[in-house]
Write a protein that holds these residues in place. Structure first.
Motif, PDB file in Angstrom:
ATOM      1  N   PRO A   1     -28.830 -53.824  59.120  1.00 60.20           N
ATOM      2  CA  PRO A   1     -27.979 -53.097  60.076  1.00 60.20           C
ATOM      3  C   PRO A   1     -28.831 -52.412  61.149  1.00 60.20           C
ATOM      4  O   PRO A   1     -29.916 -51.913  60.870  1.00 60.20           O
ATOM      5  CB  PRO A   1     -27.281 -52.041  59.211  1.00 60.20           C
TER       6      PRO A   1
ATOM      7  N   LEU B   1     -30.891 -59.549  56.511  1.00 62.31           N
ATOM      8  CA  LEU B   1     -29.954 -59.138  57.548  1.00 62.31           C
ATOM      9  C   LEU B   1     -29.871 -57.615  57.517  1.00 62.31           C
ATOM     10  O   LEU B   1     -29.386 -57.043  56.540  1.00 62.31           O
ATOM     11  CB  LEU B   1     -28.590 -59.774  57.261  1.00 62.31           C
TER      12      LEU B   1
ATOM     13  N   ARG C   1     -26.383 -56.099  63.796  1.00 64.49           N
ATOM     14  CA  ARG C   1     -27.301 -56.574  62.769  1.00 64.49           C
ATOM     15  C   ARG C   1     -28.397 -57.446  63.361  1.00 64.49           C
ATOM     16  O   ARG C   1     -28.191 -58.125  64.359  1.00 64.49           O
ATOM     17  CB  ARG C   1     -26.538 -57.372  61.699  1.00 64.49           C
TER      18      ARG C   1
END
Ligand code: ZN
Length: 370
Positions: A121, A119, A108
């Protein structure tokens, strides 16, 4: 060695919308700043900051650090060409540094947007994951074909310089993507098969011309590029490992000439494009550099037509793509391997490459990164 990794982001639809708004605001701010810099006719960061910092924050809602990044981006662009006002497209790359970006573990990344930190991925390939500890805290956010990507700058360590005793000649070809002077062939079987399959459906899709057909074509092209990249990584890794393990330098043909050769071999253009060649060369160059293996570039003019046994040079020596047969002495062999051997010999006869301690001087080539 400075290197960049292209890393794929997987934002949620909401995050993607925020990234887009942020990127557009950033580029609009840059465009505004470009006008200010042009009218001041100054590429001085402090001057521009003094003049426009508050306006940029108020008008475009940028954070303090984003405003600073925008100002330096505009100054750099204006410095490159002071004759005209720089222009910034709405979806141009946006620079991130450690003050507005943070890595959270391996999967992340936190990016600052106009709506706060998000945030997101991250999908790394195995190759990229290995190198992530070398990242420098700098990246460019890129929006391309509906995909969000980060161009991450990393600092690859330079290997202990090797003092090679010999040279491994490498011929980059079409059927066998690479052949070395030991006779090893590194083939691009996967990519060639994939392209053949794709070519069959391509004609059909192109004649259709619908939106979905176009989308599918684009997807196919990206898939091919991905496979090609993977294969080029594998091949370059094997070649560099072989050279390093046997304490040899690597010799390649000069890039500009290789491009000409590709152009002249018309039917092969469909199977391996020049960007794929350039990429393979770049991979070999930077992996070699990271491993401390010197790379020599040789004049490729006669590498495919010189007889390694008697030295006779004639175009007719190369009977076909695959076969070499010397018209003078009858020496025969695989054409790619003989080319690789000639490349090796050409490197050994370079003025700064002596048979013992080949790399007494620095290598002639330290390649860029594709
Ligand atoms: Zn001969």
């Amino acid at each position: 060695v400075k290197q960049t990794l292209l890393v794929k982001l997987g934002p949620s639809p909401e995050q993607a919308a925020w990234l887009l708004r942020t990127m557009e605001a950033f580029n609009a701010a840059c465009d505004y700043l470009a006008g200010v810099a042009f009218s001041l006719s100054s590429a001085n960061k402090y001057k521009l900051q003094h003049e426009a910092y508050h306006a940029v924050r108020d008008r475009f809602g940028l954070s303090s650090q984003m405003a600073v990044r925008a100002i330096s981006k505009v100054c750099e662009a204006f410095k490159r060409d002071r004759t005209k006002r720089p222009e910034f497209r709405p979806h141009g790359a946006m620079p991130y540094d450690e003050r507005i970006m943070a890595w959270k573990g391996l999967d992340r990344v936190s990016l600052l947007t106009l709506f706060g930190r998000v945030l997101i991925p991250v999908r790394f390939s195995a190759y990229q994951a290995e190198r992530l500890d070398q990242r420098r805290g700098q990246a460019d956010l890129v929006y391309r074909d509906g995909l969000w990507l980060l161009l991450v700058t990393i600092d690859a360590p330079e290997g202990e310089p090797l003092d090679p005793e010999e040279v491994l000649g490498v011929d980059l070809g079409i059927v066998n993507v690479a052949t070395d002077s030991d006779g090893n062939q590194y083939s691009g079987a996967t990519i060639l098969g994939l392209r053949r399959r794709h070519r069959r459906t391509r004609t059909r899709l192109q004649s259709k011309g619908t939106k979905s057909a176009k989308r599918l074509l684009k997807k196919r092209r990206r898939q091919e590029a991905r496979f090609q990249r993977h294969e080029n990584h594998q091949i370059s890794k094997q070649i560099v490992a072989r050279a390093k393990d046997t304490k040899r330098a690597i010799a390649l043909e000069d890039l500009t000439h290789i491009r000409q050769r590709i152009r002249s071999r018309k039917p092969q253009r469909a199977t391996l494009s020049s960007w794929a060649f350039a990429q393979l060369r770049a991979f070999i160059a930077y992996k070699a550099q990271a491993a401390g293996v010197p790379v020599f570039l040789v004049d490729p003019r006669n590498t495919s037509r010189t007889c390694p046994a008697c030295g006779h040079v004639e175009k007719a020596n190369r009977k076909s793509q695959a076969r070499f047969l010397c018209v003078s002495c009858g020496c025969a062999g695989n054409a790619d391997r003989i080319a690789a051997e000639n490349i090796r010999r050409a490197a050994l006869s370079l003025p700064d490459a002596a048979p013992s301690g080949v790399a007494a001087k620095s290598p002639r080539f330290s390649g860029g990164v594709a």
